[in-house]
Motif scaffolding. Structure first.
Motif, PDB file in Angstrom:
ATOM      1  N   THR A 299      36.377  13.577 -70.710  1.00  0.00           N
ATOM      2  CA  THR A 299      37.021  13.126 -72.325  1.00  0.00           C
ATOM      3  C   THR A 299      38.566  13.532 -72.629  1.00  0.00           C
ATOM      4  OG1 THR A 299      35.092  11.871 -72.823  1.00  0.00           O
ATOM      5  CG2 THR A 299      36.937  11.724 -74.145  1.00  0.00           C
ATOM      6  N   ARG A 300      39.206  12.953 -72.617  1.00  0.00           N
ATOM      7  CA  ARG A 300      40.599  14.043 -73.675  1.00  0.00           C
ATOM      8  C   ARG A 300      40.810  13.625 -74.860  1.00  0.00           C
ATOM      9  NH1 ARG A 300      46.222  15.089 -72.842  1.00  0.00           N
ATOM     10  NH2 ARG A 300      46.685  17.448 -74.333  1.00  0.00           N
ATOM     11  N   TYR A 301      40.918  14.186 -76.239  1.00  0.00           N
ATOM     12  CA  TYR A 301      41.168  13.402 -77.590  1.00  0.00           C
ATOM     13  C   TYR A 301      42.651  14.203 -77.521  1.00  0.00           C
ATOM     14  CZ  TYR A 301      35.827  13.432 -77.689  1.00  0.00           C
ATOM     15  OH  TYR A 301      34.952  12.485 -77.378  1.00  0.00           O
TER      16      TYR A 301
ATOM     17  N   THR B 198      31.202  11.791 -66.992  1.00  0.00           N
ATOM     18  CA  THR B 198      32.340  11.610 -68.497  1.00  0.00           C
ATOM     19  C   THR B 198      33.395  12.807 -68.817  1.00  0.00           C
ATOM     20  OG1 THR B 198      31.223   9.293 -69.091  1.00  0.00           O
ATOM     21  CG2 THR B 198      32.933   9.997 -70.064  1.00  0.00           C
TER      22      THR B 198
END
Length: 91
Positions: A54-56, A52
């Motif tokens: 993820t980019r915030y 996985t």
């Protein structure tokens, strides 16, 4: 225009799968940090079995705690597995 994406909503988030095939899926989620901080702490963990990323985009002052676990082999047993360990904090 309403694209034909599957959408999931609950009190914490709204999300949709933008692309999916057997090799990869791309999803977008908007999460409410205020609702999440007010919710009780979860008692379970979900391991999707996939890598996985993820980019915030906007996290404000939110903190994310990550955990490390030993790799699972074919002989994995929850009874003999070592507990997860907190990963180093990211700044």
């Amino acid at each position: 225009f309403e694209p034909p994406f599957r959408v999931a909503r609950d009190g914490l988030r709204i999300g949709t799968v933008l692309f999916e095939n057997p090799a990869v899926s791309i999803a977008a989620t908007v999460l409410s940090a205020d609702a999440l901080s007010a919710a009780p702490r979860p008692q379970t963990v979900v391991v999707p079995g996939r890598l996985t990323l993820t980019r915030y985009v906007r996290a404000g002052n939110a903190r994310l705690r990550l955990w490390d676990a030993e790799p699972m082999g074919e002989d994995f047993s929850a009874e003999t597995a070592r507990p997860c360990r907190p990963a180093p904090e990211l700044v």
